[in-house]
Design a protein around this motif. Structure first.
Motif, PDB file in Angstrom:
ATOM      1  N   THR A   1       0.884  10.859  15.830  1.00  0.00           N
ATOM      2  CA  THR A   1       0.703   9.990  14.670  1.00  0.00           C
ATOM      3  C   THR A   1       1.341  10.606  13.431  1.00  0.00           C
ATOM      4  N   PHE A   2       1.713   9.734  12.511  1.00  0.00           N
ATOM      5  CA  PHE A   2       2.251  10.134  11.207  1.00  0.00           C
ATOM      6  C   PHE A   2       1.399   9.523  10.120  1.00  0.00           C
ATOM      7  N   GLU A   3       1.068  10.312   9.116  1.00  0.00           N
ATOM      8  CA  GLU A   3       0.305   9.824   7.965  1.00  0.00           C
ATOM      9  C   GLU A   3       1.024  10.279   6.696  1.00  0.00           C
TER      10      GLU A   3
ATOM     11  N   PRO B   1       0.822  -1.212   0.000  1.00  0.00           N
ATOM     12  CA  PRO B   1       0.000   0.000   0.000  1.00  0.00           C
ATOM     13  C   PRO B   1       0.859   1.267   0.000  1.00  0.00           C
ATOM     14  N   SER B   2       0.299   2.304  -0.566  1.00  0.00           N
ATOM     15  CA  SER B   2       1.001   3.589  -0.614  1.00  0.00           C
ATOM     16  C   SER B   2       0.911   4.319   0.720  1.00  0.00           C
ATOM     17  N   GLU B   3      -0.186   4.126   1.432  1.00  0.00           N
ATOM     18  CA  GLU B   3      -0.400   4.843   2.688  1.00  0.00           C
ATOM     19  C   GLU B   3       0.444   4.263   3.819  1.00  0.00           C
ATOM     20  N   VAL B   4       1.066   5.135   4.575  1.00  0.00           N
ATOM     21  CA  VAL B   4       1.888   4.742   5.712  1.00  0.00           C
ATOM     22  C   VAL B   4       1.387   5.471   6.955  1.00  0.00           C
ATOM     23  N   THR B   5       1.181   4.733   8.030  1.00  0.00           N
ATOM     24  CA  THR B   5       0.764   5.349   9.292  1.00  0.00           C
ATOM     25  C   THR B   5       1.540   4.719  10.435  1.00  0.00           C
ATOM     26  N   LEU B   6       1.759   5.497  11.467  1.00  0.00           N
ATOM     27  CA  LEU B   6       2.321   4.968  12.710  1.00  0.00           C
ATOM     28  C   LEU B   6       1.922   5.907  13.830  1.00  0.00           C
ATOM     29  N   ASP B   7       1.981   5.417  15.056  1.00  0.00           N
ATOM     30  CA  ASP B   7       1.677   6.280  16.201  1.00  0.00           C
ATOM     31  C   ASP B   7       2.467   5.832  17.415  1.00  0.00           C
ATOM     32  N   ARG B   8       2.718   6.795  18.292  1.00  0.00           N
ATOM     33  CA  ARG B   8       3.371   6.547  19.567  1.00  0.00           C
ATOM     34  C   ARG B   8       2.630   7.345  20.638  1.00  0.00           C
ATOM     35  N   GLN B   9       2.703   6.879  21.882  1.00  0.00           N
ATOM     36  CA  GLN B   9       1.966   7.536  22.965  1.00  0.00           C
ATOM     37  C   GLN B   9       2.840   7.680  24.204  1.00  0.00           C
ATOM     38  N   THR B  10       2.490   8.649  25.017  1.00  0.00           N
ATOM     39  CA  THR B  10       3.083   8.799  26.334  1.00  0.00           C
ATOM     40  C   THR B  10       2.076   9.493  27.231  1.00  0.00           C
ATOM     41  N   THR B  11       2.285   9.436  28.527  1.00  0.00           N
ATOM     42  CA  THR B  11       1.438  10.150  29.479  1.00  0.00           C
ATOM     43  C   THR B  11       2.275  11.204  30.182  1.00  0.00           C
ATOM     44  N   VAL B  12       1.791  12.432  30.162  1.00  0.00           N
ATOM     45  CA  VAL B  12       2.493  13.564  30.759  1.00  0.00           C
ATOM     46  C   VAL B  12       1.764  13.965  32.033  1.00  0.00           C
ATOM     47  N   ASN B  13       2.507  14.139  33.102  1.00  0.00           N
ATOM     48  CA  ASN B  13       1.918  14.521  34.379  1.00  0.00           C
ATOM     49  C   ASN B  13       1.667  16.025  34.402  1.00  0.00           C
ATOM     50  N   ALA B  14       0.686  16.441  33.627  1.00  0.00           N
ATOM     51  CA  ALA B  14       0.331  17.860  33.515  1.00  0.00           C
ATOM     52  C   ALA B  14      -1.037  17.947  32.845  1.00  0.00           C
ATOM     53  N   SER B  15      -1.612  19.117  32.865  1.00  0.00           N
ATOM     54  CA  SER B  15      -2.929  19.307  32.257  1.00  0.00           C
ATOM     55  C   SER B  15      -2.819  19.341  30.728  1.00  0.00           C
ATOM     56  N   PRO B  16      -3.920  19.017  30.020  1.00  0.00           N
ATOM     57  CA  PRO B  16      -3.899  19.124  28.557  1.00  0.00           C
ATOM     58  C   PRO B  16      -3.514  20.525  28.072  1.00  0.00           C
ATOM     59  N   GLN B  17      -3.972  21.561  28.776  1.00  0.00           N
ATOM     60  CA  GLN B  17      -3.658  22.919  28.353  1.00  0.00           C
ATOM     61  C   GLN B  17      -2.159  23.193  28.445  1.00  0.00           C
TER      62      GLN B  17
ATOM     63  N   PHE C   1      10.002  15.070  -2.130  1.00  0.00           N
ATOM     64  CA  PHE C   1       8.648  14.519  -2.181  1.00  0.00           C
ATOM     65  C   PHE C   1       7.671  15.638  -2.537  1.00  0.00           C
ATOM     66  N   ASP C   2       6.819  15.350  -3.500  1.00  0.00           N
ATOM     67  CA  ASP C   2       5.835  16.353  -3.922  1.00  0.00           C
ATOM     68  C   ASP C   2       4.574  16.337  -3.064  1.00  0.00           C
ATOM     69  N   ASP C   3       4.232  15.157  -2.531  1.00  0.00           N
ATOM     70  CA  ASP C   3       3.000  15.036  -1.758  1.00  0.00           C
ATOM     71  C   ASP C   3       3.258  15.320  -0.280  1.00  0.00           C
ATOM     72  N   PRO C   4       2.283  15.920   0.401  1.00  0.00           N
ATOM     73  CA  PRO C   4       2.476  16.223   1.823  1.00  0.00           C
ATOM     74  C   PRO C   4       2.296  14.993   2.702  1.00  0.00           C
ATOM     75  N   ALA C   5       2.848  15.065   3.882  1.00  0.00           N
ATOM     76  CA  ALA C   5       2.577  14.111   4.946  1.00  0.00           C
ATOM     77  C   ALA C   5       1.916  14.892   6.083  1.00  0.00           C
ATOM     78  N   TYR C   6       1.308  14.178   7.023  1.00  0.00           N
ATOM     79  CA  TYR C   6       0.578  14.843   8.102  1.00  0.00           C
ATOM     80  C   TYR C   6       0.962  14.234   9.441  1.00  0.00           C
ATOM     81  N   ALA C   7       0.981  15.084  10.449  1.00  0.00           N
ATOM     82  CA  ALA C   7       1.238  14.630  11.820  1.00  0.00           C
ATOM     83  C   ALA C   7       0.136  15.158  12.718  1.00  0.00           C
ATOM     84  N   ASN C   8      -0.365  14.318  13.581  1.00  0.00           N
ATOM     85  CA  ASN C   8      -1.370  14.714  14.568  1.00  0.00           C
ATOM     86  C   ASN C   8      -0.802  14.546  15.972  1.00  0.00           C
ATOM     87  N   LEU C   9      -1.048  15.511  16.812  1.00  0.00           N
ATOM     88  CA  LEU C   9      -0.766  15.410  18.238  1.00  0.00           C
ATOM     89  C   LEU C   9      -2.094  15.596  18.956  1.00  0.00           C
ATOM     90  N   THR C  10      -2.608  14.524  19.537  1.00  0.00           N
ATOM     91  CA  THR C  10      -3.901  14.594  20.210  1.00  0.00           C
ATOM     92  C   THR C  10      -3.709  14.411  21.715  1.00  0.00           C
TER      93      THR C  10
END
Length: 337
Positions: free
Chosen positions: A139-141, A26-42, A117-126
């Motif tokens: 995540t990386f897309e 497949p052409s699409e590539v995705t991956l994700d990693r997680q951590t927990t931070v001892n602080a508020s979302p803000q 690379f002509d096409d963009p990639a995307y990163a999400n931080l949720t």
């Protein structure tokens, strides 16, 4: 001839394999990693919603900090905040990253272009609030296109990019958890210059009980000058800090005016505050506690490596004749580069 035929056969087989890979992988590539931070979302959001702050914990920034050039554009944070970079280091290269979606305290989505690379990639931080603080998912897309070689590279993305994402999240966690705690509201904003008329005075910090009454006298004198000379006032009373020492501080005790005009009293000085970026602190309460607000602003600037750019000042928004001192609002400003 037999060797040549064999070589050609090998080439044909390899090309056929690449063609098959091009169809099956497949052409699409995705991956994700997680951590927990001892602080508020803000608190976490503040560090991920600005490209300049991104570089405070980015694993790529640490690879070639001296050899990489950066250009920032758009707003200081949020949608439209953009960073472009260029480096001869093969692990950094060239590219751009722009925030295209921002949900306060919840999510940042960035669009990235990499050299070659002509096409963009995307990163999400949720961000997700948890009992232990904030769960951060990065995540990386990406789309590797139809080129079989790029698709093969996509198969290795998990092993190539995954550890770097883990390093970045560890850096982010360390930075956020080491952030000073602030009890006052602090903002980075842009301001226009303020023209003012003032009397310059040095105050003795060893005699704090004398400061308030003396400032009241000085404001009375400035207002008397303004009224006598037909000068138009243009804001709340303020103090512009000129100098500090162990025993006291010197300030322009000032009234903002539309136009200072020609000053005809040797006690009165005309001045103007610095325009541009400032760190603003909102102090609620008695003036006697302002020193703590100043210390918090200074800690904020130190943590974020912000450089001062002129004299700080206070604006006394609330009329001090109001009985409830808890409702007194003072805005403190530190100009920054």
């Amino acid at each position: 001839m037999k060797i040549l035929k064999t070589a050609l056969l090998v080439v044909v087989v390899l090309l056929a394999l690449l063609a098959i890979i091009g169809l099956l992988i497949p052409s699409e590539v995705t991956l994700d990693r997680q951590t927990t931070v001892n602080a508020s979302p803000q608190s976490v959001y503040e560090e991920i919603s600005s490209m300049k702050r991104f570089n405070k914990w980015s694993p790529w920034f640490r690879i070639d900090p001296e050899g990489t050039t950066y250009k920032f554009s758009g707003p200081d944070s949020g949608v439209g905040n953009k960073m472009e970079w260029a480096s001869d280091h093969e692990e950094v290269g060239t590219g751009s990253q722009e925030i295209v979606e921002a949900i306060e305290g919840q999510k940042i989505r960035s669009e990235m272009y990499f050299g070659g690379f002509d096409d963009p990639a995307y990163a999400n931080l949720t961000l997700e609030e948890t009992d232990g603080g904030t769960k951060v998912t990065w995540t990386f897309e990406g789309n590797m296109g139809s080129n079989p070689m790029f698709k093969l590279m996509g198969l290795m993305m998990e092993s190539m990019l995954g550890p770097t994402y883990e390093e970045g999240l560890a850096n982010l966690k360390e930075r956020v958890e080491s952030k000073p705690l602030f009890s006052v509201e602090i903002n980075e904003i842009k301001v226009e210059p303020i023209n003012y008329l003032a009397i310059r005075e040095t105050f003795d910090v060893t005699k704090p009980e004398t400061i308030g009454p003396r400032m009241g006298e000085l404001y009375g004198q400035i207002l008397g000058y303004i009224n006598a000379n037909g000068v138009m006032g243009a804001g709340q009373p303020m103090s512009v800090y000129v100098d500090y020492s162990d025993t006291g501080w010197t300030a322009d005790i000032a009234i903002p005016v539309a136009d200072t005009g020609e000053v005809n009293d040797e006690k009165i000085v005309a001045g103007q505050t610095v325009s541009g970026k400032v760190v603003q602190g909102i102090h609620m309460g008695d003036y006697n506690q302002l020193d703590d607000t100043h210390k918090q602003l200074q800690a904020y600037m130190q943590f974020n490596e912000l450089e001062a750019n002129g004299n700080g000042y206070e604006v006394y928004v609330t009329d001090p004749t109001q009985a409830d001192t808890a409702q007194w609002r003072t805005e403190v400003f530190y100009p920054i580069k």
